[in-house]
Each structure stands twice: as C-alpha cells, then as structure tokens.
Design an enzyme around this catalytic site. Structure first.
Site, PDB file in Angstrom:
ATOM      1  N   THR A 281       0.846  -1.194   0.000  1.00  0.00           N
ATOM      2  CA  THR A 281       0.000   0.000   0.000  1.00  0.00           C
ATOM      3  C   THR A 281       0.882   1.244   0.000  1.00  0.00           C
ATOM      4  O   THR A 281       1.856   1.320   0.741  1.00  0.00           O
ATOM      5  CB  THR A 281      -0.946   0.033   1.216  1.00  0.00           C
ATOM      6  OG1 THR A 281      -1.896  -1.030   1.092  1.00  0.00           O
ATOM      7  CG2 THR A 281      -1.711   1.352   1.275  1.00  0.00           C
ATOM      8  N   PHE A 283       1.188   5.053   0.867  1.00  0.00           N
ATOM      9  CA  PHE A 283       0.626   6.079   1.744  1.00  0.00           C
ATOM     10  C   PHE A 283       1.196   7.440   1.356  1.00  0.00           C
ATOM     11  O   PHE A 283       2.379   7.546   1.016  1.00  0.00           O
ATOM     12  CB  PHE A 283       0.977   5.800   3.208  1.00  0.00           C
ATOM     13  CG  PHE A 283       0.222   4.639   3.800  1.00  0.00           C
ATOM     14  CD1 PHE A 283      -0.885   4.856   4.617  1.00  0.00           C
ATOM     15  CD2 PHE A 283       0.617   3.331   3.562  1.00  0.00           C
ATOM     16  CE1 PHE A 283      -1.579   3.787   5.171  1.00  0.00           C
ATOM     17  CE2 PHE A 283      -0.073   2.250   4.112  1.00  0.00           C
ATOM     18  CZ  PHE A 283      -1.177   2.482   4.923  1.00  0.00           C
TER      19      PHE A 283
END
Length: 376
Positions: A281, A283
């Site tokens: 992921t 960020f």
C-alpha cells in the site's frame, strides 16, 4: 493506372509542400505569440479555435475528410500554443507557482495523525516515514485526518492512496480535491494480512469476520473458502482486532496485521492470507502548507474537462510536448454533474523545472479548475 512507386513520388512532392507550409505557418504563429506577449493577451483563444475548426471543415467534402482536417488543425493549433507558452518563458514570465521549496520536512518536532487506531497499517506507515518515536495521534476516518491537518491540530497526516492488488482508495481522491491540503511525501509498506481471533479460538467455530472493506477484498480467496462466515466491514483493520477483543466472542475474528493481533492480545489463526503474495500500500504524507522538497520527483494534479470528444486527448499532449512522463491517471465523477469527471494525474517532475512550469501553464489555460495536489 499509376504504379505504387509513382503514387509514392506524388505523395513525397505533396509532403514537401506541406512541410514548407508548416514552417511558414509556425513563423506567423511565432509573430502572433510575440504580439500576445507584448499585449498581455492569453495564449488560448477557445472561440477563435472553434471558429477555425468549423471553417476548415467547411472547405473539404465528405465526413471522413471533415473529421480528418479538424483533427489535423487541432494538432497544428496545439503546437502553436505550446510554442507561445515557451515564448512567455523566454520573455521572463517564468510561471512562478505558489509553492515554497524546502530542503527537508521537520520530522523531529512534527505532530502526525493517522487514521484508525493502535496497530493500524497507517500507524506502521507513519513510523516507517517519521520514525518509531514520532509525536502522533489517531482519528476514526480519513476526513477526520484531513480536518486535523486543515485545523492545525496536526502538522502531517499519513493516509493510504493506492494498494497494489485492490487499486485506488477513491475516497482519498475526493478529499484531496475538497481540502486545501497538499502531498509532500509518500511511503510504501508491505501489507500482510492474518486471520486473528481470541486465544484458543478455532477456524471451525468462526461465524463473523471483521475488517476494513479493502482488506476483506484483498483476502477474498481465503475467506471465500468458508462460505458460512459472515464478512463485516469496519473502518480499519486494527479497529476490527480491537472489536474482537472487546466483544470477547470466540466465534469472531479479524483480518488484520500480526502487529495489530499482538497489540490486542489475539492469536493468529491463519497467516499470510492475502490473495497476492506481493501486496503493498502506498501512503501519502499530507500537510496544509504549500511546500515541496527540493529533491521531489513526482507531481500530482487534478482538473476538470468539458464533456466533449477529444478533450482529454488534447490536454494530455502537454505532457508529451514537454517530455514529461505521466505515471498514473484516475477519474472520479463530479458531484451534481452526471457523466462529467474530474481527472487526477501523477507525472514525473519538480515544480522548479521549466518544462513542468510550461506544462502547468498550458493545463491551467485549457482545463477547468486545475489544482496542484503536491510535489513529493
């Protein structure tokens, strides 16, 4: 009937004339550009260009030729505009942008907010970027985090924007457009999900599985093997782990990280349950200050376009002509405008770069509501 070689010679002769006329046209366009620079007129004259396209289409026969000559002239006028934008730079209009260049972010004294609770992946991303001992707090939703930044309760927020297997976090795109907050950094962390429950719980006893919706999606292959389990979405994977602990029900479990399981005293019932082995992921680091790092290499922008054929095609040419590599494009529907979209684009570059300034100048003139989301 003429041979292929004879036909090609005819084309060569015509092409030589076109090339000569193209250069002649660009010389006149350069003179037009000089006039606009001296008089302060805008480069992009939409009414003039529409009239020109209608005029050239009226001078040819057949629908195919009409469309073809319009496409040709759209490109010719686009080239003219880009040359005139460069003339502005040469005349000293450097296109200064309202962003301040900084050497580094003040990580040591910063107050940082993340979404979720203790044990969330957002917390892991925050520690990865700001260090283990950063001054931080958590909030329930992405909106709460953006409001904390806007209100000055925090200096930075760490928020997910994209997952390698589940795609974009679409809510974040809408919030980036809505709030006057800006991206100043990014960090990417691996996402490894576990299925965790109360100590002593068994897979065969489970009935309810809690997690963030995107995490349930990322572990769908494993979860679908247990059709009798009820999958329930909550705001965060760590919130799911906390809920399992608080409700003290051995028939409940959470899809969460091993760290979250440890924080809340849960037992890992199944490890590495991701659909894809390599799951990451991305960020983003967000602040309310218009700043960018001196070594920043990626720019994010958003803009709106009229709902008409070729509008996106024409806008993207600004990246091509300025030799800028576009790495991502995303669209989101505009509230209250059916079938109209706002586009989010990531491209390589730095706001101090003349090519970037040139591209943004063109985009600002030809798109609606251009917003620079950040350089990081």
């Amino acid at each position: 009937m003429a041979t292929l070689e004879e036909l090609r010679k005819q084309l060569d002769t015509i092409d030589d004339q076109i090339v000569h006329l193209y250069e002649e046209r660009m010389r006149v366009c350069e003179a037009v550009g000089e006039y606009k620079v001296q008089s302060g007129k805008k480069v992009y004259d939409q009414a003039r260009e529409k009239a020109k396209l209608a005029d050239v289409a009226s001078k040819v026969s057949g629908e195919f030729n009409k469309k073809g000559v319009q496409e040709l002239y759209e490109q010719l006028m686009s080239m003219s505009r880009k040359m005139q934008y460069r003339q502005l730079v040469q005349a000293g209009a450097l296109g200064r942008l309202p962003f301040i260049e900084v050497d580094s972010l003040e990580k040591e004294t910063a107050r940082v907010v993340f979404q979720g609770t203790e044990g969330a992946y957002g917390q892991a991303a925050m520690k990865h970027y700001f260090g283990e001992n950063c001054n931080c707090f958590h909030v329930r939703t992405f909106r709460d985090a953006m409001e904390a930044i806007e209100d000055g309760a925090a200096d930075y927020a760490v928020l997910p924007i994209e997952n390698s297997s589940a795609g974009s976090v679409v809510e974040m795109y809408d919030l980036l457009e809505e709030f006057e907050n800006y991206i100043v950094g990014e960090t990417i962390i691996p996402i490894t999900h576990t299925l965790s429950g109360l100590p002593g719980a068994k897979l065969t006893d489970l009935k309810k599985i809690y997690s963030k919706g995107i995490a349930l999606m990322q572990a769908s292959h494993f979860l679908d093997e247990h059709a009798d389990w009820q999958k329930i979405s909550v705001v965060n994977t760590a919130v799911a782990a906390k809920k399992v602990l608080e409700e003290n029900d051995p028939t409940q479990a959470a899809v969460c990280s091993a760290y979250a399981a440890q924080v809340y005293g849960l037992e890992v019932l199944a490890d590495h349950i991701n659909n894809e082995k390599d799951n990451y992921t991305r960020f983003i680091i967000v602040t309310n200050q218009k700043i960018f790092l001196k070594k920043a290499t990626k720019i994010s922008i958003c803009f709106e376009l009229p709902h008409e054929s070729g509008s996106l095609y024409r806008i993207l040419s600004h990246f091509i002509y300025n030799d800028l590599n576009m790495s991502r494009i995303e669209s989101r529907p505009m509230e209250g405008k059916s079938w109209e979209y706002r586009f989010f684009v990531d491209f390589e570059g730095n706001l101090a770069n003349p090519a970037v300034k040139n591209a943004i100048r063109g985009l600002r003139e030809e798109a609606r509501n251009l917003k620079i989301l950040g350089n990081y």
